[in-house]
Design a protein around this motif. Structure first.
Motif, PDB file in Angstrom:
ATOM      1  N   TRP A   1       8.869   0.504  10.454  1.00 37.66           N
ATOM      2  CA  TRP A   1       8.306  -0.711   9.857  1.00 37.66           C
ATOM      3  C   TRP A   1       6.923  -0.403   9.324  1.00 37.66           C
ATOM      4  O   TRP A   1       5.920  -0.850   9.852  1.00 37.66           O
ATOM      5  CB  TRP A   1       8.180  -1.814  10.894  1.00 37.66           C
ATOM      6  N   LYS A   2       6.844   0.349   8.252  1.00 38.67           N
ATOM      7  CA  LYS A   2       5.559   0.750   7.704  1.00 38.67           C
ATOM      8  C   LYS A   2       5.295  -0.014   6.411  1.00 38.67           C
ATOM      9  O   LYS A   2       6.200  -0.259   5.623  1.00 38.67           O
ATOM     10  CB  LYS A   2       5.544   2.243   7.416  1.00 38.67           C
ATOM     11  N   ALA A   3       4.063  -0.375   6.214  1.00 38.66           N
ATOM     12  CA  ALA A   3       3.670  -1.006   4.960  1.00 38.66           C
ATOM     13  C   ALA A   3       3.400   0.092   3.932  1.00 38.66           C
ATOM     14  O   ALA A   3       2.867   1.155   4.259  1.00 38.66           O
ATOM     15  CB  ALA A   3       2.416  -1.850   5.160  1.00 38.66           C
ATOM     16  N   THR A   4       3.791  -0.154   2.700  1.00 35.05           N
ATOM     17  CA  THR A   4       3.539   0.820   1.638  1.00 35.05           C
ATOM     18  C   THR A   4       2.367   0.343   0.789  1.00 35.05           C
ATOM     19  O   THR A   4       2.161  -0.868   0.604  1.00 35.05           O
ATOM     20  CB  THR A   4       4.781   0.991   0.749  1.00 35.05           C
ATOM     21  N   ALA A   5       1.603   1.280   0.304  1.00 37.98           N
ATOM     22  CA  ALA A   5       0.467   0.955  -0.552  1.00 37.98           C
ATOM     23  C   ALA A   5       0.960   0.442  -1.896  1.00 37.98           C
ATOM     24  O   ALA A   5       2.007   0.857  -2.398  1.00 37.98           O
ATOM     25  CB  ALA A   5      -0.401   2.192  -0.752  1.00 37.98           C
ATOM     26  N   ALA A   6       0.209  -0.483  -2.473  1.00 41.32           N
ATOM     27  CA  ALA A   6       0.586  -1.050  -3.763  1.00 41.32           C
ATOM     28  C   ALA A   6       0.429   0.010  -4.848  1.00 41.32           C
ATOM     29  O   ALA A   6      -0.566   0.745  -4.876  1.00 41.32           O
ATOM     30  CB  ALA A   6      -0.284  -2.252  -4.079  1.00 41.32           C
ATOM     31  N   ALA A   7       1.412   0.104  -5.727  1.00 40.54           N
ATOM     32  CA  ALA A   7       1.357   1.068  -6.822  1.00 40.54           C
ATOM     33  C   ALA A   7       0.364   0.581  -7.869  1.00 40.54           C
ATOM     34  O   ALA A   7       0.320  -0.608  -8.198  1.00 40.54           O
ATOM     35  CB  ALA A   7       2.736   1.230  -7.446  1.00 40.54           C
ATOM     36  N   THR A   8      -0.461   1.471  -8.365  1.00 39.56           N
ATOM     37  CA  THR A   8      -1.429   1.118  -9.391  1.00 39.56           C
ATOM     38  C   THR A   8      -1.199   1.979 -10.622  1.00 39.56           C
ATOM     39  O   THR A   8      -0.672   3.085 -10.533  1.00 39.56           O
ATOM     40  CB  THR A   8      -2.871   1.321  -8.901  1.00 39.56           C
ATOM     41  N   VAL A   9      -1.598   1.445 -11.750  1.00 37.87           N
ATOM     42  CA  VAL A   9      -1.567   2.174 -13.016  1.00 37.87           C
ATOM     43  C   VAL A   9      -2.976   2.157 -13.585  1.00 37.87           C
ATOM     44  O   VAL A   9      -3.804   1.326 -13.218  1.00 37.87           O
ATOM     45  CB  VAL A   9      -0.570   1.535 -14.013  1.00 37.87           C
ATOM     46  N   ASN A  10      -3.262   3.100 -14.471  1.00 40.66           N
ATOM     47  CA  ASN A  10      -4.570   3.137 -15.097  1.00 40.66           C
ATOM     48  C   ASN A  10      -4.593   2.194 -16.292  1.00 40.66           C
ATOM     49  O   ASN A  10      -3.659   2.157 -17.096  1.00 40.66           O
ATOM     50  CB  ASN A  10      -4.914   4.554 -15.552  1.00 40.66           C
ATOM     51  N   CYS A  11      -5.661   1.426 -16.393  1.00 38.50           N
ATOM     52  CA  CYS A  11      -5.826   0.496 -17.506  1.00 38.50           C
ATOM     53  C   CYS A  11      -6.022   1.299 -18.787  1.00 38.50           C
ATOM     54  O   CYS A  11      -6.870   2.196 -18.841  1.00 38.50           O
ATOM     55  CB  CYS A  11      -7.031  -0.408 -17.245  1.00 38.50           C
ATOM     56  N   PRO A  12      -5.262   1.005 -19.851  1.00 42.41           N
ATOM     57  CA  PRO A  12      -5.452   1.754 -21.101  1.00 42.41           C
ATOM     58  C   PRO A  12      -6.769   1.435 -21.781  1.00 42.41           C
ATOM     59  O   PRO A  12      -7.248   2.221 -22.603  1.00 42.41           O
ATOM     60  CB  PRO A  12      -4.261   1.327 -21.959  1.00 42.41           C
ATOM     61  N   ASN A  13      -7.390   0.318 -21.446  1.00 44.60           N
ATOM     62  CA  ASN A  13      -8.644  -0.069 -22.095  1.00 44.60           C
ATOM     63  C   ASN A  13      -9.849   0.597 -21.441  1.00 44.60           C
ATOM     64  O   ASN A  13     -10.687   1.181 -22.125  1.00 44.60           O
ATOM     65  CB  ASN A  13      -8.786  -1.598 -22.054  1.00 44.60           C
ATOM     66  N   CYS A  14      -9.939   0.502 -20.113  1.00 46.73           N
ATOM     67  CA  CYS A  14     -11.125   1.038 -19.437  1.00 46.73           C
ATOM     68  C   CYS A  14     -10.816   2.195 -18.505  1.00 46.73           C
ATOM     69  O   CYS A  14     -11.717   2.892 -18.071  1.00 46.73           O
ATOM     70  CB  CYS A  14     -11.829  -0.074 -18.660  1.00 46.73           C
ATOM     71  N   GLY A  15      -9.552   2.416 -18.147  1.00 48.10           N
ATOM     72  CA  GLY A  15      -9.181   3.548 -17.310  1.00 48.10           C
ATOM     73  C   GLY A  15      -9.270   3.301 -15.823  1.00 48.10           C
ATOM     74  O   GLY A  15      -8.969   4.198 -15.032  1.00 48.10           O
ATOM     75  N   SER A  16      -9.658   2.113 -15.401  1.00 45.64           N
ATOM     76  CA  SER A  16      -9.750   1.847 -13.972  1.00 45.64           C
ATOM     77  C   SER A  16      -8.374   1.490 -13.427  1.00 45.64           C
ATOM     78  O   SER A  16      -7.507   1.020 -14.156  1.00 45.64           O
ATOM     79  CB  SER A  16     -10.734   0.706 -13.707  1.00 45.64           C
ATOM     80  N   PRO A  17      -8.127   1.702 -12.129  1.00 47.41           N
ATOM     81  CA  PRO A  17      -6.816   1.374 -11.568  1.00 47.41           C
ATOM     82  C   PRO A  17      -6.598  -0.137 -11.527  1.00 47.41           C
ATOM     83  O   PRO A  17      -7.506  -0.902 -11.206  1.00 47.41           O
ATOM     84  CB  PRO A  17      -6.858   1.973 -10.165  1.00 47.41           C
ATOM     85  N   ALA A  18      -5.371  -0.550 -11.852  1.00 46.57           N
ATOM     86  CA  ALA A  18      -5.012  -1.964 -11.845  1.00 46.57           C
ATOM     87  C   ALA A  18      -3.559  -2.077 -11.409  1.00 46.57           C
ATOM     88  O   ALA A  18      -2.792  -1.121 -11.494  1.00 46.57           O
ATOM     89  CB  ALA A  18      -5.210  -2.575 -13.223  1.00 46.57           C
ATOM     90  N   LEU A  19      -3.190  -3.249 -10.931  1.00 48.78           N
ATOM     91  CA  LEU A  19      -1.803  -3.490 -10.560  1.00 48.78           C
ATOM     92  C   LEU A  19      -0.950  -3.588 -11.825  1.00 48.78           C
ATOM     93  O   LEU A  19      -1.411  -4.103 -12.847  1.00 48.78           O
ATOM     94  CB  LEU A  19      -1.690  -4.784  -9.758  1.00 48.78           C
ATOM     95  N   PRO A  20       0.296  -3.098 -11.776  1.00 45.06           N
ATOM     96  CA  PRO A  20       1.140  -3.198 -12.959  1.00 45.06           C
ATOM     97  C   PRO A  20       1.502  -4.652 -13.254  1.00 45.06           C
ATOM     98  O   PRO A  20       1.660  -5.466 -12.346  1.00 45.06           O
ATOM     99  CB  PRO A  20       2.377  -2.372 -12.600  1.00 45.06           C
ATOM    100  N   HIS A  21       1.618  -4.979 -14.517  1.00 45.16           N
ATOM    101  CA  HIS A  21       1.980  -6.316 -15.011  1.00 45.16           C
ATOM    102  C   HIS A  21       0.947  -7.365 -14.637  1.00 45.16           C
ATOM    103  O   HIS A  21       1.270  -8.549 -14.523  1.00 45.16           O
ATOM    104  CB  HIS A  21       3.360  -6.753 -14.502  1.00 45.16           C
ATOM    105  N   MET A  22      -0.308  -6.954 -14.443  1.00 52.32           N
ATOM    106  CA  MET A  22      -1.385  -7.882 -14.122  1.00 52.32           C
ATOM    107  C   MET A  22      -2.587  -7.526 -14.986  1.00 52.32           C
ATOM    108  O   MET A  22      -2.723  -6.394 -15.448  1.00 52.32           O
ATOM    109  CB  MET A  22      -1.788  -7.774 -12.645  1.00 52.32           C
ATOM    110  N   ALA A  23      -3.463  -8.488 -15.200  1.00 50.09           N
ATOM    111  CA  ALA A  23      -4.690  -8.232 -15.949  1.00 50.09           C
ATOM    112  C   ALA A  23      -5.589  -7.305 -15.134  1.00 50.09           C
ATOM    113  O   ALA A  23      -5.627  -7.356 -13.907  1.00 50.09           O
ATOM    114  CB  ALA A  23      -5.414  -9.535 -16.247  1.00 50.09           C
TER     115      ALA A  23
END
Length: 64
Positions: free
Chosen positions: A20-42
């Motif tokens: 019963w382990k929690a998994t870390a949320a997957a992040t993608v790099n923002c194409p505008n600024c390059g910072s990590p962000a959640l997918p399908h979110m601003a």
């Protein structure tokens, strides 16, 4: 309905719950600024999503 005849030991309980382990949320790099962000979110740092600005960036109050 069947009832357990013996108490389940702590070792058996812990080994059953070991997966019963929690998994870390997957992040993608923002194409505008390059910072990590959640997918399908601003993006939290620039507020862009799919080429549109949805809100201004959230800046902490203690940094100026």
């Amino acid at each position: 309905m069947a009832l357990p005849k013996y108490k389940t030991s702590r070792a058996n309980t812990h080994s059953r719950r070991a997966n019963w382990k929690a998994t870390a949320a997957a992040t993608v790099n923002c194409p505008n600024c390059g910072s990590p962000a959640l997918p399908h979110m601003a993006c939290p740092s620039c507020g862009n999503y799919r080429g549109r600005t949805y809100r201004s960036a959230i800046q902490p109050a203690h940094t100026k």
